[in-house]
Design an enzyme around this catalytic site. Structure first.
Site, PDB file in Angstrom:
ATOM      1  N   LYS A 134      52.586  30.790  70.845  1.00 54.45           N
ATOM      2  CA  LYS A 134      54.133  30.625  70.624  1.00 54.45           C
ATOM      3  C   LYS A 134      54.604  30.242  69.226  1.00 54.45           C
ATOM      4  O   LYS A 134      55.560  30.148  69.050  1.00 54.45           O
ATOM      5  CB  LYS A 134      54.522  29.293  71.510  1.00 54.45           C
ATOM      6  CG  LYS A 134      54.535  29.653  72.999  1.00 54.45           C
ATOM      7  CD  LYS A 134      55.352  28.653  73.988  1.00 54.45           C
ATOM      8  CE  LYS A 134      55.559  28.745  75.119  1.00 54.45           C
ATOM      9  NZ  LYS A 134      56.166  29.904  75.604  1.00 54.45           N
ATOM     10  N   THR A 160      43.789  29.027  65.876  1.00 52.65           N
ATOM     11  CA  THR A 160      43.760  28.489  67.096  1.00 52.65           C
ATOM     12  C   THR A 160      42.306  29.278  67.645  1.00 52.65           C
ATOM     13  O   THR A 160      41.701  29.729  67.053  1.00 52.65           O
ATOM     14  CB  THR A 160      45.026  29.074  67.949  1.00 52.65           C
ATOM     15  OG1 THR A 160      44.784  28.373  69.540  1.00 52.65           O
ATOM     16  CG2 THR A 160      45.173  30.550  68.175  1.00 52.65           C
ATOM     17  N   LYS A 166      38.836  27.292  65.319  1.00 55.14           N
ATOM     18  CA  LYS A 166      39.260  25.981  64.872  1.00 55.14           C
ATOM     19  C   LYS A 166      38.167  25.464  64.254  1.00 55.14           C
ATOM     20  O   LYS A 166      38.101  24.505  63.265  1.00 55.14           O
ATOM     21  CB  LYS A 166      40.059  25.378  66.020  1.00 55.14           C
ATOM     22  CG  LYS A 166      41.338  25.797  66.192  1.00 55.14           C
ATOM     23  CD  LYS A 166      41.880  24.816  67.393  1.00 55.14           C
ATOM     24  CE  LYS A 166      42.995  23.895  66.995  1.00 55.14           C
ATOM     25  NZ  LYS A 166      43.813  23.260  68.157  1.00 55.14           N
ATOM     26  N   ASP A 168      46.956  18.406  64.629  1.00 55.32           N
ATOM     27  CA  ASP A 168      47.311  18.231  66.013  1.00 55.32           C
ATOM     28  C   ASP A 168      47.500  16.761  66.316  1.00 55.32           C
ATOM     29  O   ASP A 168      48.523  16.370  66.976  1.00 55.32           O
ATOM     30  CB  ASP A 168      46.211  18.642  67.056  1.00 55.32           C
ATOM     31  CG  ASP A 168      46.113  19.983  67.029  1.00 55.32           C
ATOM     32  OD1 ASP A 168      47.264  20.980  67.121  1.00 55.32           O
ATOM     33  OD2 ASP A 168      45.168  20.817  67.503  1.00 55.32           O
ATOM     34  N   ALA A 175      37.969  15.049  77.460  1.00 55.66           N
ATOM     35  CA  ALA A 175      37.015  15.019  76.175  1.00 55.66           C
ATOM     36  C   ALA A 175      36.676  16.268  75.638  1.00 55.66           C
ATOM     37  O   ALA A 175      35.718  16.564  75.200  1.00 55.66           O
ATOM     38  CB  ALA A 175      35.808  14.175  76.399  1.00 55.66           C
TER      39      ALA A 175
HETATM   40  P1  NAP Z   1      38.807  22.376  76.068  1.00 53.58           P
HETATM   41  O1  NAP Z   1      38.138  21.703  74.962  1.00 53.58           O
HETATM   42  O2  NAP Z   1      38.302  23.608  76.714  1.00 53.58           O
HETATM   43  O3  NAP Z   1      38.838  20.923  77.244  1.00 53.58           O
HETATM   44  C1  NAP Z   1      39.239  21.062  78.430  1.00 53.58           C
HETATM   45  C2  NAP Z   1      39.242  19.660  79.037  1.00 53.58           C
HETATM   46  O4  NAP Z   1      39.661  19.659  80.405  1.00 53.58           O
HETATM   47  C3  NAP Z   1      37.742  19.047  79.271  1.00 53.58           C
HETATM   48  O5  NAP Z   1      38.127  17.605  79.117  1.00 53.58           O
HETATM   49  C4  NAP Z   1      37.591  19.293  80.606  1.00 53.58           C
HETATM   50  O6  NAP Z   1      36.436  18.754  81.289  1.00 53.58           O
HETATM   51  C5  NAP Z   1      38.788  19.192  81.131  1.00 53.58           C
HETATM   52  N1  NAP Z   1      38.841  20.085  82.550  1.00 53.58           N
HETATM   53  C6  NAP Z   1      38.950  21.527  82.662  1.00 53.58           C
HETATM   54  N2  NAP Z   1      38.839  21.746  84.072  1.00 53.58           N
HETATM   55  C7  NAP Z   1      38.982  20.591  84.730  1.00 53.58           C
HETATM   56  C8  NAP Z   1      38.928  20.297  85.944  1.00 53.58           C
HETATM   57  N3  NAP Z   1      38.989  21.457  87.029  1.00 53.58           N
HETATM   58  N4  NAP Z   1      38.720  19.099  86.445  1.00 53.58           N
HETATM   59  C9  NAP Z   1      38.518  18.038  85.596  1.00 53.58           C
HETATM   60  N5  NAP Z   1      38.642  18.259  84.189  1.00 53.58           N
HETATM   61  C10 NAP Z   1      38.926  19.454  83.868  1.00 53.58           C
HETATM   62  O7  NAP Z   1      40.547  22.303  75.853  1.00 53.58           O
HETATM   63  P2  NAP Z   1      41.279  21.737  74.867  1.00 53.58           P
HETATM   64  O8  NAP Z   1      41.439  22.509  73.490  1.00 53.58           O
HETATM   65  O9  NAP Z   1      41.115  20.415  74.792  1.00 53.58           O
HETATM   66  O10 NAP Z   1      42.756  21.770  75.522  1.00 53.58           O
HETATM   67  C11 NAP Z   1      43.001  21.128  76.424  1.00 53.58           C
HETATM   68  C12 NAP Z   1      44.518  21.299  76.951  1.00 53.58           C
HETATM   69  O11 NAP Z   1      45.408  20.810  76.134  1.00 53.58           O
HETATM   70  C13 NAP Z   1      44.996  22.609  77.233  1.00 53.58           C
HETATM   71  O12 NAP Z   1      45.849  22.794  78.257  1.00 53.58           O
HETATM   72  C14 NAP Z   1      45.792  23.176  76.109  1.00 53.58           C
HETATM   73  O13 NAP Z   1      46.710  24.176  76.240  1.00 53.58           O
HETATM   74  C15 NAP Z   1      46.318  21.747  75.535  1.00 53.58           C
HETATM   75  N6  NAP Z   1      46.774  21.629  74.179  1.00 53.58           N
HETATM   76  C16 NAP Z   1      48.018  21.441  73.808  1.00 53.58           C
HETATM   77  C17 NAP Z   1      48.543  21.432  72.712  1.00 53.58           C
HETATM   78  C18 NAP Z   1      49.862  21.046  72.296  1.00 53.58           C
HETATM   79  O14 NAP Z   1      50.197  21.143  71.088  1.00 53.58           O
HETATM   80  N7  NAP Z   1      50.901  20.664  73.187  1.00 53.58           N
HETATM   81  C19 NAP Z   1      47.380  21.386  71.648  1.00 53.58           C
HETATM   82  C20 NAP Z   1      45.966  21.324  71.919  1.00 53.58           C
HETATM   83  C21 NAP Z   1      45.775  21.740  73.030  1.00 53.58           C
HETATM   84  P3  NAP Z   1      34.739  18.885  80.913  1.00 53.58           P
HETATM   85  O15 NAP Z   1      34.498  18.437  79.790  1.00 53.58           O
HETATM   86  O16 NAP Z   1      34.273  18.515  82.206  1.00 53.58           O
HETATM   87  O17 NAP Z   1      34.838  20.404  81.096  1.00 53.58           O
END
Ligand code: NAP
Length: 277
Positions: free
Chosen positions: A20, A66, A70, A107, A134
């Site tokens: 976006k 992204t 990163k 972020d 995490a």
């Molecule tokens: P990531 O590094 O892949 O981490 C994913 C997280 O979600 C981990 O803690 C993972 O747990 C958990 N998870 C995934 N599936 C799960 C399930 N079925 N049950 C329980 N826990 C689950 O992703 P990320 O980059 O941190 O991003 C996470 C979210 O934040 C995404 O939705 C992303 O779009 C959003 N985000 C938003 C912004 C914003 O500006 N609003 C910025 C950054 C990210 P495990 O460690 O156990 O796998």
């Protein structure tokens, strides 16, 4: 004919079509009448080290970064801000006049500014925060919560070892709780943050029992698709103050836009509507 260079900026990822960021920066460029362009650039991981340093010569003044770049850009940048170093990833690059690449991570800044804008009387020092997840986003959230003085953070993640690693990295204001007990930590909380992908379109709903949420607690979700996640809907029913993920996305873009195009942009209802279209 003018020789003035038109500033270019990009968001770099692989894939990138879903981003976006071009909508956000494009809206601001039009709003402020700035003769610049912001484009999505799909760069495969194998090509990043070769292509990134060439962008300044092509007229680019900076870029957002992204998934999956990163962390890798940290090895290519010439200078890295302290916050990007501690978070271990960069999302904003500024190309200096001599071609040097400065890497930053906005972020956590965006996350905090979004809460401050939505809940202006938030006092971060007032109590405990509970953080779900995490992954990469959690690192930025934890860094920024500690930075603004949150005294205690309960961190819970499906894979407990990842939460323990973050506690080891960020120090003893963080306590790790079992994912199975996540619901019990809510009784203690003044702020609850979902940094997992649970609740996102195409993913599972947040399964953590939310009965313990107290009236007036701030509940923030990083997920912005959908805007109103199951977590936020339940929190609102319980009288919590809810903060959606779109605001973080918009606020994290502010420092980059200001550096590249020389104008600090407003985050207001109009840009929210424009990005949601
Ligand atoms: P990531 O590094 O892949 O981490 C994913 C997280 O979600 C981990 O803690 C993972 O747990 C958990 N998870 C995934 N599936 C799960 C399930 N079925 N049950 C329980 N826990 C689950 O992703 P990320 O980059 O941190 O991003 C996470 C979210 O934040 C995404 O939705 C992303 O779009 C959003 N985000 C938003 C912004 C914003 O500006 N609003 C910025 C950054 C990210 P495990 O460690 O156990 O796998």
């Amino acid at each position: 004919m003018s020789n003035a260079k038109i500033p270019l900026a990009a968001v770099i990822g692989h894939p990138i079509a879903h981003s976006k960021s071009p909508d956000v920066h494009g809206y601001w460029l039009r709003k402020y009448g700035i003769p610049g362009h912001y484009i999505p650039l799909d760069i495969a991981p194998d090509d990043l080290t070769d292509l990134l340093p060439r962008l300044p010569d092509l007229g680019f003044v900076g870029a957002n970064v992204t998934i999956p770049h990163k962390e890798t850009v940290m090895n290519i940048a010439d200078e890295i801000t302290d916050r990007a170093t501690v978070i271990g990833a960069a999302n904003t690059l500024t190309f200096q006049k001599d071609g040097r690449i400065l890497a930053d991570n906005t972020d956590g800044y965006g996350f905090i500014e979004n809460i401050r804008q939505t809940v202006p009387n938030w006092n971060p020092k007032s109590g405990t925060a509970v953080v779900f997840g995490a992954g990469g986003a959690a690192r930025a959230v934890l860094f920024s919560l500690l930075d603004v003085g949150v005294p205690r953070i309960i961190l819970t993640n499906r894979t407990r070892e990842r939460a323990e690693k973050l506690r080891d990295d960020f120090g003893n204001r963080i306590e790790v709780a079992d994912w199975a007990d996540a619901g019990n930590s809510l009784a203690d909380s003044d702020l609850v943050v979902n940094t997992t992908s649970l609740g996102m379109t195409g993913h599972r709903e947040m399964g953590v029992p939310l009965d313990g949420l107290k009236l007036g607690v701030i509940v923030a979700d990083l997920v912005y698709s959908p805007l109103r996640t199951g977590l936020l809907a339940t929190a609102e029913e319980k009288g919590c103050r809810v903060v959606d993920g779109l605001g973080m996305l918009l606020h994290q873009a502010v420092p980059g836009f200001e550096h590249w195009f020389g104008k600090r942009p407003d985050v207001d209802e109009n840009i929210r509507k424009a990005v949601l279209q």
